[in-house]
Design a protein around this motif. Structure first.
Motif, PDB file in Angstrom:
ATOM      1  N   ARG A  21      55.382  29.006   1.884  1.00 55.10           N
ATOM      2  CA  ARG A  21      56.662  27.738   1.368  1.00 55.10           C
ATOM      3  C   ARG A  21      56.755  27.998   0.286  1.00 55.10           C
ATOM      4  O   ARG A  21      56.651  28.668  -1.059  1.00 55.10           O
ATOM      5  N   SER A  35      59.462  22.493  -0.208  1.00 54.64           N
ATOM      6  CA  SER A  35      60.103  22.816   1.012  1.00 54.64           C
ATOM      7  C   SER A  35      59.706  22.574   2.468  1.00 54.64           C
ATOM      8  O   SER A  35      57.743  22.717   2.396  1.00 54.64           O
ATOM      9  N   ARG A  36      59.955  22.806   3.108  1.00 53.93           N
ATOM     10  CA  ARG A  36      59.577  22.781   4.434  1.00 53.93           C
ATOM     11  C   ARG A  36      58.834  24.220   4.859  1.00 53.93           C
ATOM     12  O   ARG A  36      59.499  25.043   3.595  1.00 53.93           O
TER      13      ARG A  36
END
Length: 358
Positions: A21, A35-36
């Motif tokens: 991540r 982030s994802r």
């Protein structure tokens, strides 16, 4: 995550559950975002590189964020007046904090700024409602996942204060409109450009910005058709052909094109010229003072009273895909005019057209 917690700008990659991540801060002291989860480290590194390219080494202020918003609107080729209106609204609302870090825009602070503005007595409800609308739009832009300059839209929950004044009845009465038209026709037939512009506003319901952009080629079919096709119209939806219902206006329009090249403007003036002309004609006609918007209200109200359908009215006024004529009903058609038109249509059916024959 020690580095990412120190408050500096940057992008850092860490193991997260079953993947990788990216944690990032786009400006010193800004919001730390994540982030994802990416399945591979190279995929996370790609995003981290993109974020690092956007990082600013200076602390973002409210004013600089407004400037960035302005640049993006210009890049999207929005109308100059739209960009100016948005930026002007934000600068008025946020004037006290323009030089402060963007982080000062908490929901409570933003609400206090709006309440202070709305209760200052400097602005009508319609004005500060518009400023709040732009602030909400800007707040959504700030919190968008692409930039995350703020965690949330700080203006989202703010409610409008006060009710905007209802000006729909600010229009000429039927007899007054008739007198205005007669005076405008008399002056226009003698070569008065302003009278011709005011007549177009009344009988065709064009905006001032549309009137001053009429080119010679836009006057079609000997004045029976008028094309609204200027280069800088309010929206794309405003481009439309109109039937010129006033048969006495048609030859005046056609005559105004004499000696002009197809692209030449009929009225080489700026938009306020229409408002000034309308006021002058009203004074000469001995009717209450009017401006261009009041003439559009007069057109809308009279058309509704005559039973003109709302979708047709919305199109003719340049409101685009507005099948229920929300804009016309909210800002232009006097209360009761639509109902009177409907009653007239019903009576026309009930008496079998006898009223028309009489």
């Amino acid at each position: 995550m020690a580095k990412s917690r120190q408050g500096g700008a940057g992008a850092w990659i860490y193991r997260y559950r079953d993947g990788w991540r990216v944690f990032y801060r786009q400006q010193p002291g800004g919001v730390l975002a994540g982030s994802r989860v990416f399945p591979t480290k190279p995929a996370a590194e790609t995003l981290a590189d993109e974020i690092r390219a956007q990082i600013t080494t200076t602390r973002r202020t409210v004013g600089s964020a407004i400037d960035d918003y302005k640049k993006e609107m210009e890049a999207r080729e929005l109308r100059a007046m739209t960009v100016w209106g948005a930026v002007n609204a934000l600068r008025r609302l946020l004037g006290d904090v323009r030089d402060s870090p963007l982080a000062v825009l908490t929901p409570r602070r933003c609400e206090n700024l709006y309440v202070a503005l709305a209760t200052s007595g400097k602005y009508q409800p319609s004005s500060h409602h518009m400023m709040l609308r732009w602030a909400k739009t800007w707040g959504t832009w700030l919190a968008h996942s692409r930039r995350r300059w703020l965690r949330e839209n700080p203006f989202a929950a703010i409610e409008k204060i006060g009710e905007r004044a209802d000006h729909r009845s600010d229009a000429l009465r039927v007899s007054e409109a008739r007198t205005f038209r007669e005076k405008a026709l008399a002056l226009a037939s003698k070569g008065d450009d302003g009278a011709l512009g005011a007549l177009i506003a009344l009988t065709c319901s064009l905006r001032p910005s549309e009137i001053v952009q009429i080119a010679a080629r836009d006057v079609d079919d000997d004045g029976a058709v008028l094309w609204v096709a200027g280069a800088t119209l309010k929206t794309r939806n405003t481009r439309r052909p109109l039937e010129v219902a006033d048969v006495e206006l048609r030859p005046l329009l056609a005559r105004r094109t004499d000696g002009k090249a197809p692209a030449d403007r009929l009225f080489p003036y700026k938009a306020p010229w229409v408002r000034e002309a309308a006021a002058r004609i009203a004074e000469a006609a001995g009717v209450p003072p009017v401006d261009a918007r009041m003439l559009r209200r007069t057109f809308a109200t009279l058309a509704a009273r005559r039973g003109r359908s709302l979708d047709d009215l919305a199109f003719s006024m340049g409101h685009g895909a507005d099948a229920s004529a929300r804009t016309a009903q909210r800002h232009y058609i006097a209360p009761g005019a639509r109902e009177a038109g409907a009653a007239g249509r019903v009576l026309g059916v009930l008496d079998g057209g006898k009223g028309k024959r009489r």
